[in-house]
Design an enzyme around this catalytic site. Structure first.
Site, short mmCIF file in Angstrom:
data_model
loop_
_atom_site.label_atom_id
_atom_site.label_comp_id
_atom_site.label_asym_id
_atom_site.label_seq_id
_atom_site.Cartn_x
_atom_site.Cartn_y
_atom_site.Cartn_z
N LYS A 134 -4.12 -10.13 -5.39
CA LYS A 134 -5.46 -10.66 -4.59
C LYS A 134 -6.69 -9.39 -5.08
O LYS A 134 -6.34 -8.43 -5.43
CB LYS A 134 -5.13 -10.63 -3.24
CG LYS A 134 -5.31 -9.31 -2.57
CD LYS A 134 -5.60 -9.43 -0.72
CE LYS A 134 -5.77 -8.11 -0.11
NZ LYS A 134 -6.19 -8.11 1.09
N LYS A 194 0.77 -1.30 -0.15
CA LYS A 194 0.00 -0.25 0.06
C LYS A 194 0.96 1.24 0.07
O LYS A 194 0.56 2.35 -0.58
CB LYS A 194 -0.99 0.01 1.29
CG LYS A 194 -2.05 -1.09 1.09
CD LYS A 194 -3.12 -0.90 1.92
CE LYS A 194 -4.36 -1.78 1.56
NZ LYS A 194 -5.45 -1.60 2.61
N LYS A 219 -10.97 -4.92 -1.97
CA LYS A 219 -12.22 -3.95 -2.19
C LYS A 219 -11.73 -2.63 -3.09
O LYS A 219 -12.44 -1.86 -3.76
CB LYS A 219 -12.50 -3.36 -0.76
CG LYS A 219 -13.45 -4.35 -0.01
CD LYS A 219 -13.72 -3.57 1.31
CE LYS A 219 -13.09 -4.44 2.59
NZ LYS A 219 -12.08 -4.27 2.94
N1 AQP Z 1 -8.61 -11.85 -1.66
C1 AQP Z 1 -8.94 -12.45 -0.73
N2 AQP Z 1 -9.13 -13.77 -0.42
C2 AQP Z 1 -9.41 -14.26 0.64
N3 AQP Z 1 -9.63 -13.37 1.81
C3 AQP Z 1 -9.37 -12.11 1.60
N4 AQP Z 1 -9.55 -11.32 2.59
C4 AQP Z 1 -9.31 -9.99 1.92
N5 AQP Z 1 -9.20 -10.14 0.55
C5 AQP Z 1 -9.00 -11.61 0.58
C6 AQP Z 1 -9.92 -11.38 3.94
O1 AQP Z 1 -11.22 -10.43 4.33
C7 AQP Z 1 -10.74 -9.74 5.59
C8 AQP Z 1 -11.05 -8.37 5.32
O2 AQP Z 1 -9.82 -7.62 5.60
P1 AQP Z 1 -10.05 -6.17 5.63
O3 AQP Z 1 -11.47 -5.48 5.17
O4 AQP Z 1 -9.43 -5.85 6.97
O5 AQP Z 1 -9.07 -5.67 4.44
P2 AQP Z 1 -8.16 -6.33 3.58
O6 AQP Z 1 -7.59 -7.68 3.91
O7 AQP Z 1 -7.08 -5.43 3.26
O8 AQP Z 1 -9.00 -6.51 2.36
P3 AQP Z 1 -9.30 -5.65 0.96
O9 AQP Z 1 -10.43 -6.39 0.23
O10 AQP Z 1 -7.70 -5.92 0.16
O11 AQP Z 1 -9.18 -4.45 1.38
P4 AQP Z 1 -8.58 -2.86 0.89
O12 AQP Z 1 -8.76 -2.90 -0.63
O13 AQP Z 1 -9.31 -1.75 1.59
O14 AQP Z 1 -7.37 -2.99 1.52
C9 AQP Z 1 -9.45 -10.30 5.94
O15 AQP Z 1 -9.75 -11.47 6.64
C10 AQP Z 1 -8.58 -10.93 4.81
O16 AQP Z 1 -7.87 -11.73 5.07
#
Ligand code: AQP
Length: 326
Positions: free
Chosen positions: A192, A111, A195
């Site tokens: 991956k 990030k 969001k």
């Molecule tokens: N692609 C993925 N596959 C499996 N698990 C996933 N998680 C996120 N992406 C995947 C799991 O979802 C939970 C949410 O975590 P978060 O909202 O705290 O943030 P993150 O992991 O950073 O998820 P994003 O979607 O990638 O959000 P942004 O874009 O805002 O950074 C966690 O348990 C994560 O492991």
């Protein structure tokens, strides 16, 4: 009863990756554990969020939890920022965490590389996550494999604190979904599904219309072979679709491969789209019934009432152990 805890950031409508990586596990285990699930709004502001959209996303995420099957009678549901003890605890933990270990976090590296002016919060994010977990003495933390490193650092911080100041925290374990699957972006399957991804075509959102979901899956990047085989390195697109099908249906990867061994990519994608649309349509129907219900505030009020006392007690214990105050 053992405790499990997880939180998702309201950084947008949650994705199929978030659902399969985190929420589905919470639903699966909610009868067997004392379960805590929260909206990680403090984490979300480590990168800029439009305030109005953030507030909408927070409410929407609660409705999504409920629509996915998180039962408010079996889970404590709360908003992170409403419990000020998470940030209080975080500061005390920051003073026991090391700069070097934070610098090694992959999410921080990813990030921060996207923006020259990233926030200090993005760097200390794993310490706040450790506070979320350690405040409640969670035994297990169900997360997607992408977050494993952050739970491991929470363990290290807990062990170090206990050693320096005496037994204060339970050392948590990470709980990765049965299949250990990271759901990848449909357009760039080496990255991956997230969001906050820039390209919406690669991301299935839980509230996407069925036709939009179908279109995204049908146009997912694959390869020039025409054989359904699991090989994340050379065939990441097809392997990702195998993972999605497997995570939704509960079939093993091998069973999925056997089932589709005579199919072409078009037919396989259509079947994947069918199971995803089927699962998400049910969630969407429930979501539409819930989103404007007064129940949401009631559930959140109960959640904060319960968690504030628990986190406060942990904060006071930490202060005492560290010699803070009078
Ligand atoms: N692609 C993925 N596959 C499996 N698990 C996933 N998680 C996120 N992406 C995947 C799991 O979802 C939970 C949410 O975590 P978060 O909202 O705290 O943030 P993150 O992991 O950073 O998820 P994003 O979607 O990638 O959000 P942004 O874009 O805002 O950074 C966690 O348990 C994560 O492991």
């Amino acid at each position: 009863m053992k405790k499990i805890l997880t939180g998702l950031q309201p950084t947008g409508v949650i994705t199929l990756g978030n659902y399969l990586g985190a929420i589905k596990q919470m639903v699966k285990y909610q009868n067997d554990f004392d379960s805590y699930i929260f909206i990680a709004d403090l984490h979300s502001i480590t990168v800029f969020q439009d305030p109005k959209t953030l507030r909408e996303n927070i409410k929407s995420l609660v409705a999504i939890y409920l629509a996915c099957g998180i039962d408010p009678d079996k889970n404590t549901i709360f908003i992170q920022s409403e419990n000020e003890y998470h940030t209080n605890i975080s500061w005390l933990l920051e003073c026991t965490a090391y700069f070097g270990e934070m610098s090694r976090m992959t999410q921080f590296k990813d990030k921060s590389s996207k923006n020259a002016n990233f926030s200090v919060g993005l760097f200390t994010y794993p310490v706040l996550m450790a506070s979320d977990i350690l405040a409640y003495d969670a035994d297990l933390v169900p997360v997607g494999i992408d977050q494993k490193q952050h739970v491991e650092i929470a363990r290290d911080i807990a062990i170090r604190f206990n050693k320096k100041y005496g037994d204060t925290f339970k050392v948590p374990d990470v709980m990765i979904n049965d299949k250990g699957t990271k759901i990848m972006d449909l357009v760039t399957p080496t990255k991956k599904m997230s969001k906050s991804s820039e390209n919406p075509k690669g991301v299935i959102r839980l509230l996407d219309e069925p036709e939009v979901i179908r279109k995204k899956i049908m146009s997912a990047t694959t390869d020039s072979e025409s054989c359904i085989k699991y090989d994340m390195e050379n065939k990441p697109g097809i392997s990702n679709l195998i993972n999605i099908y497997s995570s939704i249906t509960g079939l093993d990867k091998e069973e999925v491969i056997e089932k589709f061994k005579d199919s072409n990519y078009g037919n396989f994608k259509k079947e994947v789209a069918d199971v995803v649309v089927d699962e998400l349509s049910k969630i969407q129907n429930r979501y539409n019934e819930i989103i404007n219900s007064y129940e949401i505030d009631k559930i959140l009020d109960e959640g904060i009432k319960k968690t504030r006392d628990v986190a406060k007690a942990k904060y006071e214990l930490m202060k005492d152990r560290m010699g803070l105050g009078r």
